[in-house]
Design a protein around this motif. Structure first.
Motif, PDB file in Angstrom:
ATOM      1  N   GLU A   1      -4.194  10.000  32.469  1.00  0.00           N
ATOM      2  CA  GLU A   1      -3.362  11.070  32.998  1.00  0.00           C
ATOM      3  C   GLU A   1      -4.165  12.068  33.825  1.00  0.00           C
ATOM      4  N   ARG A   2      -5.449  12.221  33.527  1.00  0.00           N
ATOM      5  CA  ARG A   2      -6.284  13.118  34.318  1.00  0.00           C
ATOM      6  C   ARG A   2      -6.398  12.643  35.764  1.00  0.00           C
ATOM      7  N   ALA A   3      -6.474  11.333  35.949  1.00  0.00           N
ATOM      8  CA  ALA A   3      -6.534  10.788  37.304  1.00  0.00           C
ATOM      9  C   ALA A   3      -5.229  11.036  38.049  1.00  0.00           C
ATOM     10  N   ARG A   4      -4.105  10.924  37.359  1.00  0.00           N
ATOM     11  CA  ARG A   4      -2.815  11.192  38.015  1.00  0.00           C
ATOM     12  C   ARG A   4      -2.699  12.663  38.396  1.00  0.00           C
ATOM     13  N   LEU A   5      -3.195  13.541  37.516  1.00  0.00           N
ATOM     14  CA  LEU A   5      -3.181  14.961  37.844  1.00  0.00           C
ATOM     15  C   LEU A   5      -4.089  15.239  39.039  1.00  0.00           C
ATOM     16  N   ALA A   6      -5.259  14.636  39.062  1.00  0.00           N
ATOM     17  CA  ALA A   6      -6.181  14.812  40.188  1.00  0.00           C
ATOM     18  C   ALA A   6      -5.560  14.294  41.481  1.00  0.00           C
ATOM     19  N   THR A   7      -4.829  13.194  41.399  1.00  0.00           N
ATOM     20  CA  THR A   7      -4.164  12.650  42.585  1.00  0.00           C
ATOM     21  C   THR A   7      -3.154  13.641  43.148  1.00  0.00           C
ATOM     22  N   GLY A   8      -2.430  14.323  42.255  1.00  0.00           N
ATOM     23  CA  GLY A   8      -1.477  15.327  42.711  1.00  0.00           C
ATOM     24  C   GLY A   8      -2.158  16.482  43.425  1.00  0.00           C
ATOM     25  N   TRP A   9      -3.286  16.939  42.885  1.00  0.00           N
ATOM     26  CA  TRP A   9      -4.026  18.018  43.546  1.00  0.00           C
ATOM     27  C   TRP A   9      -4.568  17.561  44.899  1.00  0.00           C
ATOM     28  N   LEU A  10      -5.083  16.338  44.966  1.00  0.00           N
ATOM     29  CA  LEU A  10      -5.606  15.828  46.225  1.00  0.00           C
ATOM     30  C   LEU A  10      -4.489  15.710  47.262  1.00  0.00           C
ATOM     31  N   ALA A  11      -3.307  15.266  46.835  1.00  0.00           N
ATOM     32  CA  ALA A  11      -2.174  15.164  47.752  1.00  0.00           C
ATOM     33  C   ALA A  11      -1.791  16.539  48.294  1.00  0.00           C
ATOM     34  N   LEU A  12      -1.820  17.561  47.441  1.00  0.00           N
ATOM     35  CA  LEU A  12      -1.511  18.916  47.900  1.00  0.00           C
ATOM     36  C   LEU A  12      -2.539  19.368  48.932  1.00  0.00           C
ATOM     37  N   GLY A  13      -3.809  19.104  48.685  1.00  0.00           N
ATOM     38  CA  GLY A  13      -4.843  19.497  49.633  1.00  0.00           C
ATOM     39  C   GLY A  13      -4.689  18.816  50.980  1.00  0.00           C
ATOM     40  N   VAL A  14      -4.391  17.513  50.976  1.00  0.00           N
ATOM     41  CA  VAL A  14      -4.205  16.780  52.230  1.00  0.00           C
ATOM     42  C   VAL A  14      -2.981  17.309  52.976  1.00  0.00           C
TER      43      VAL A  14
ATOM     44  N   LEU B   1      -7.999  28.457  51.707  1.00  0.00           N
ATOM     45  CA  LEU B   1      -7.630  28.779  50.332  1.00  0.00           C
ATOM     46  C   LEU B   1      -6.934  27.612  49.629  1.00  0.00           C
ATOM     47  N   VAL B   2      -5.835  27.119  50.205  1.00  0.00           N
ATOM     48  CA  VAL B   2      -5.064  26.061  49.539  1.00  0.00           C
ATOM     49  C   VAL B   2      -5.859  24.765  49.475  1.00  0.00           C
ATOM     50  N   TRP B   3      -6.518  24.386  50.568  1.00  0.00           N
ATOM     51  CA  TRP B   3      -7.294  23.145  50.594  1.00  0.00           C
ATOM     52  C   TRP B   3      -8.432  23.183  49.576  1.00  0.00           C
ATOM     53  N   PHE B   4      -9.194  24.267  49.553  1.00  0.00           N
ATOM     54  CA  PHE B   4     -10.325  24.343  48.632  1.00  0.00           C
ATOM     55  C   PHE B   4      -9.873  24.395  47.183  1.00  0.00           C
ATOM     56  N   VAL B   5      -8.869  25.212  46.891  1.00  0.00           N
ATOM     57  CA  VAL B   5      -8.386  25.295  45.504  1.00  0.00           C
ATOM     58  C   VAL B   5      -7.815  23.950  45.058  1.00  0.00           C
ATOM     59  N   SER B   6      -7.084  23.281  45.946  1.00  0.00           N
ATOM     60  CA  SER B   6      -6.503  21.986  45.601  1.00  0.00           C
ATOM     61  C   SER B   6      -7.579  20.946  45.322  1.00  0.00           C
ATOM     62  N   PHE B   7      -8.612  20.921  46.173  1.00  0.00           N
ATOM     63  CA  PHE B   7      -9.661  19.932  45.939  1.00  0.00           C
ATOM     64  C   PHE B   7     -10.441  20.277  44.676  1.00  0.00           C
ATOM     65  N   ALA B   8     -10.658  21.574  44.460  1.00  0.00           N
ATOM     66  CA  ALA B   8     -11.289  21.978  43.200  1.00  0.00           C
ATOM     67  C   ALA B   8     -10.449  21.515  42.021  1.00  0.00           C
ATOM     68  N   GLY B   9      -9.110  21.633  42.149  1.00  0.00           N
ATOM     69  CA  GLY B   9      -8.231  21.165  41.087  1.00  0.00           C
ATOM     70  C   GLY B   9      -8.399  19.684  40.808  1.00  0.00           C
ATOM     71  N   ALA B  10      -8.590  18.891  41.861  1.00  0.00           N
ATOM     72  CA  ALA B  10      -8.807  17.452  41.672  1.00  0.00           C
ATOM     73  C   ALA B  10     -10.111  17.186  40.921  1.00  0.00           C
ATOM     74  N   ILE B  11     -11.192  17.839  41.347  1.00  0.00           N
ATOM     75  CA  ILE B  11     -12.491  17.618  40.701  1.00  0.00           C
ATOM     76  C   ILE B  11     -12.485  18.146  39.277  1.00  0.00           C
ATOM     77  N   TRP B  12     -11.925  19.348  39.069  1.00  0.00           N
ATOM     78  CA  TRP B  12     -11.895  19.914  37.724  1.00  0.00           C
ATOM     79  C   TRP B  12     -11.030  19.076  36.786  1.00  0.00           C
ATOM     80  N   SER B  13      -9.962  18.481  37.302  1.00  0.00           N
ATOM     81  CA  SER B  13      -9.105  17.635  36.464  1.00  0.00           C
ATOM     82  C   SER B  13      -9.833  16.369  36.041  1.00  0.00           C
ATOM     83  N   LEU B  14     -10.601  15.783  36.958  1.00  0.00           N
ATOM     84  CA  LEU B  14     -11.356  14.579  36.624  1.00  0.00           C
ATOM     85  C   LEU B  14     -12.494  14.891  35.662  1.00  0.00           C
ATOM     86  N   ASN B  15     -13.102  16.053  35.830  1.00  0.00           N
ATOM     87  CA  ASN B  15     -14.214  16.452  34.978  1.00  0.00           C
ATOM     88  C   ASN B  15     -13.690  17.265  33.785  1.00  0.00           C
ATOM     89  N   SER B  16     -12.713  16.728  33.071  1.00  0.00           N
ATOM     90  CA  SER B  16     -12.118  17.453  31.954  1.00  0.00           C
ATOM     91  C   SER B  16     -11.822  16.492  30.821  1.00  0.00           C
TER      92      SER B  16
END
Length: 477
Positions: free
Chosen positions: A34-47, A91-106
């Motif tokens: 589920e962490r990977a799915r959450l990270a995918t959502g954050w990455l999609a928001l950033g893109v 702001l949105v791109w950086f926070v979103s990508f941070a969300g992807a990395i933080w979700s994977l590293n959790s």
């Protein structure tokens, strides 16, 4: 000696890259739950945020290009679009990508909180994107987080901030401990965790400033003071993620970086000390004081001045050695291209910082280099993540062209701003407000506009590369 790339408390299978030898190689675990799915959502928001900001950038480049800007709405239209463009692309791109990395590293704790953070961030980002077309309010060109002083934008920014706060809150209690064994993987986890701490201190600084800055000030002064302290701290978070990206991209490209993980961890620690020193500045000086303003700037200069050149030099030495050994594998070339372009742009942006005098377009030349240096590194990291999140690998030739176009366009853009800044062309103005008097000034801003359009093409191509990788993802049997 093999590196332990499995995060504590992470039981799911992981994709593994790299081993720890000699100076250490740098890798991160990618869970497949589920962490990977959450990270995918954050990455999609950033893109999506980058795609929207790219569309807005077309208006910006045209508005500042001599002979073209007069056909577009003048004055506040340019600044209003600029506000949304900056907030989406930074702001949105950086926070979103941070969300992807933080979700994977959790760990798997607090996933519902992570999903709520993502939902709020999506809603807030959508409001920010449409605000220029719905909000007739005045744009406020404050540093770090410019604002459209109207209900749609401010509501969107508030909702996005709530999502970011939940994201950081989950990161603080769901991130795995690094432990005492500082191999390459552990050092990268330390850098990722340090970025979460920087995000938490930034939120504290924003809240502190928001409570103490008098609301009676005129809007430009108010928002400038509210966002100054927290904005400076956010730069530490983005810099930490940049360094993590450089080390990981180098390792994934087959480059052995000649720097000890313990040395890298010490450099991360120095940045953390500067982050925590922000609270001392808030306790010692009033938010509206000159001392507060200056000390925040000095903390950023001193705290980030050591780690970045040391890590960059180590990566460049590793790249040079690897080039002498032979050609890179095709699948690693997109990562290598993003890494090289990021190093070049960040280096150029940093060098221009020493040339700034007064308030002219050399200032955006400086921060465009630095910010875009971080952006292209995260784009490369996205290419690395795509196959590990279930998509196909990015098409090598197309992804390399994307990095080359994006980097070339941004260098042209920066060169035009630097050139024009030497003639005193002012920042944050467009069209006739620029008062271009000489052929050289017109040529400089023309180069800036052409570079901006090339960079937009490169940014759109990034979205295309990601979309193709998602479309071509392996199908379940």
């Amino acid at each position: 000696m093999k590196a332990d790339v499995t995060a504590p408390a992470a039981q799911a299978p992981v994709a593994r890259i790299g081993v720890d030898i000699a100076f250490g190689r740098y890798a991160l675990a990618v869970p497949r739950d589920e962490r990977a799915r959450l990270a995918t959502g954050w990455l999609a928001l950033g893109v999506a945020a980058l795609a929207a900001s790219g569309l807005l950038a077309v208006f910006l480049a045209l508005a500042r290009t001599p002979g073209v800007g007069r056909f577009l709405p003048a004055g506040d239209f340019f600044r209003t679009v600029l506000v949304a463009h900056v907030d989406l692309s930074v702001l949105v791109w950086f926070v979103s990508f941070a969300g992807a990395i933080w979700s994977l590293n959790s760990t798997t704790r607090g996933l519902a909180l992570g999903r709520a953070a993502h939902a709020l961030s999506v809603a807030g980002s959508a409001a920010i994107a449409v605000a220029p077309f719905l909000d007739p309010a005045a744009p406020i060109m404050a540093n770090y987080i410019p604002v459209i002083d109207g209900p749609v934008f401010k509501a969107g920014l508030g909702v996005f901030a709530a999502g970011a706060a939940l994201l950081v809150a989950r990161g603080l209690f769901a991130s795995p401990l690094v432990g005492t064994r500082l191999d390459g993987a552990g050092t990268l986890r330390f850098g990722v965790n340090a970025a979460i701490v920087a995000g938490a201190v930034a939120l504290l600084a924003f809240a502190w400033s928001g409570v103490t800055v008098p609301r009676s000030l005129e809007p430009r002064a108010y928002y400038e003071l509210v966002f100054w302290g927290g904005g400076h701290v956010l730069q530490f978070a983005w810099t930490l993620l940049l360094l993590v990206a450089w080390l990981l991209l180098a390792d994934a490209s087959g480059v052995r970086v000649p720097i000890s993980p313990r040395v890298v961890a010490m450099l991360f620690g120095i940045q953390l000390v500067a982050v925590f020193a922000t609270t001392l500045v808030y306790l010692a000086f009033d938010v509206t004081s000159v001392e507060h303003h200056r000390l925040q700037t000095w903390l950023m200069r001193i705290g980030g001045a050591l780690a970045i050149p040391v890590v960059a030099a180590a990566v460049i030495v590793g790249l040079a050695r690897r080039l002498r050994e032979g050609r890179f594998e095709p699948q690693t070339r997109p990562l290598l291209a993003a890494l090289v372009v990021s190093l070049a742009l960040f280096g150029v942006g940093g060098a221009i910082g020493f040339l700034i005098e007064g308030s002219n377009v050399r200032i955006p030349a400086h921060y465009h280099g630095a910010i875009v240096g971080v952006t292209i590194a995260l784009m490369g990291l996205a290419y690395w993540l795509l196959p590990r999140l279930g998509a196909a690998s990015p098409r090598p030739r197309l992804a390399v062209w994307q990095a080359a176009l994006y980097g070339t366009g941004q260098l042209m853009h920066i060169a035009g701003l630097l050139w024009s800044g030497g003639y005193g062309v002012q920042r944050k103005v467009s069209g006739g407000e620029q008062v271009l008097r000489t052929t050289s000034e017109v040529a400089g801003m023309g180069l800036m506009g052409a570079g901006g359009l090339v960079a937009v093409i490169g940014g759109v191509l990034f979205v295309v590369v990601v979309a193709l990788a998602v479309r071509d993802r392996p199908r379940a049997a």
